[in-house]
Design a protein around this motif. Sequence first.
Motif, PDB file in Angstrom:
ATOM      1  N   UNK A  49      -8.002  -3.640  -7.480  1.00 30.86           N
ATOM      2  CA  UNK A  49      -8.865  -3.209  -6.310  1.00 30.86           C
ATOM      3  C   UNK A  49      -7.977  -2.351  -5.530  1.00 30.86           C
ATOM      4  N   UNK A  50      -8.421  -0.966  -5.080  1.00 31.25           N
ATOM      5  CA  UNK A  50      -7.699  -0.370  -4.367  1.00 31.25           C
ATOM      6  C   UNK A  50      -8.258  -0.215  -2.866  1.00 31.25           C
ATOM      7  N   UNK A  51      -7.599  -0.298  -1.954  1.00 34.57           N
ATOM      8  CA  UNK A  51      -8.048  -0.310  -0.440  1.00 34.57           C
ATOM      9  C   UNK A  51      -7.306   0.834  -0.081  1.00 34.57           C
ATOM     10  N   UNK A  52      -8.021   1.747   0.233  1.00 41.72           N
ATOM     11  CA  UNK A  52      -7.723   3.264   1.006  1.00 41.72           C
ATOM     12  C   UNK A  52      -7.337   3.123   2.471  1.00 41.72           C
ATOM     13  N   UNK A  60       1.572  -9.152 -10.231  1.00 46.79           N
ATOM     14  CA  UNK A  60       0.301 -10.139  -9.692  1.00 46.79           C
ATOM     15  C   UNK A  60      -0.483  -9.557  -8.704  1.00 46.79           C
ATOM     16  N   UNK A  61      -0.397  -8.383  -8.109  1.00 47.23           N
ATOM     17  CA  UNK A  61      -1.335  -7.921  -7.281  1.00 47.23           C
ATOM     18  C   UNK A  61      -2.666  -7.661  -7.671  1.00 47.23           C
ATOM     19  N   UNK A  62      -3.651  -8.106  -6.993  1.00 43.55           N
ATOM     20  CA  UNK A  62      -5.187  -7.855  -7.201  1.00 43.55           C
ATOM     21  C   UNK A  62      -5.614  -6.718  -6.564  1.00 43.55           C
ATOM     22  N   UNK A  63      -4.932  -6.447  -5.130  1.00 40.12           N
ATOM     23  CA  UNK A  63      -5.469  -5.607  -4.491  1.00 40.12           C
ATOM     24  C   UNK A  63      -4.078  -4.532  -3.952  1.00 40.12           C
ATOM     25  N   UNK A 121      -2.230 -11.098  -0.589  1.00 37.69           N
ATOM     26  CA  UNK A 121      -2.200 -10.044  -1.448  1.00 37.69           C
ATOM     27  C   UNK A 121      -3.095 -10.016  -2.633  1.00 37.69           C
ATOM     28  N   UNK A 122      -3.576 -11.200  -2.877  1.00 37.02           N
ATOM     29  CA  UNK A 122      -4.426 -11.336  -4.186  1.00 37.02           C
ATOM     30  C   UNK A 122      -6.005 -11.621  -3.864  1.00 37.02           C
TER      31      UNK A 122
END
Length: 215
Positions: free
Chosen positions: A15-18, A116-119, A211-212
């Motif tokens: 998932x991307x957080x701008x 392993x990052x989910x975001x 960060x997950x």
Amino acid sequence: MSFDAGSPAPSPLPRRLGLTGSIGAGKSTVAALLRARGLTVLDADEQARQVTEEPGVLAQLEAAFPGTVVDGRLDRSALAAQVFGDADRLAQLGAITHPRVRERMAALEAQAVRAGARWVVHDVPLLFEGGLDRTMDAVLVVDAPLEQRLERVMVRSGLGREDVLARDARQLAAAEKRRRATMVLDNSGDLAALERQVEAALQQLGIDTRGAGTD
């Protein structure tokens, strides 16, 4: 801080957080706070700097903007003097650099996912202007009153008020950024107040401090 319940449905991982904000709002401070909480933050400005160190890009820049490459290095002041306030020249510059920056950001994002990052946070000053908000699952906008933002930039850069105002005017209006944001972080107070807002935003988005993201 505001939350838009009508934000886009989550995309496949990551998932991307701008992350964006007007000049002097404190975006870099928020980026540092997010990194300190274990999130991967991809800095578009840093990738742009690296892109403009590539020999092939330097050759294109010198051809398009004569006199901006000196002794094999980009003279950023000279480049700014040629493109500032000229929409056509800015578009020409973007056509050279933006595709490469996006390639680098995509490669770094893929690397983060393998780790392993989910975001993944995309720190992009012109996120809305470039239409990149459409590729994000959520967007944080950092904001502060105009006079406070101007003062911050003048102190750190030595630029005059009119120069800072001119740079601010090149970006989407702060009010419009706030309108389009998933959440707005108000950076008119002290660091502790900003940290509390960051923590609340992460909690509301379901992002843990390693960060997950949670499902």
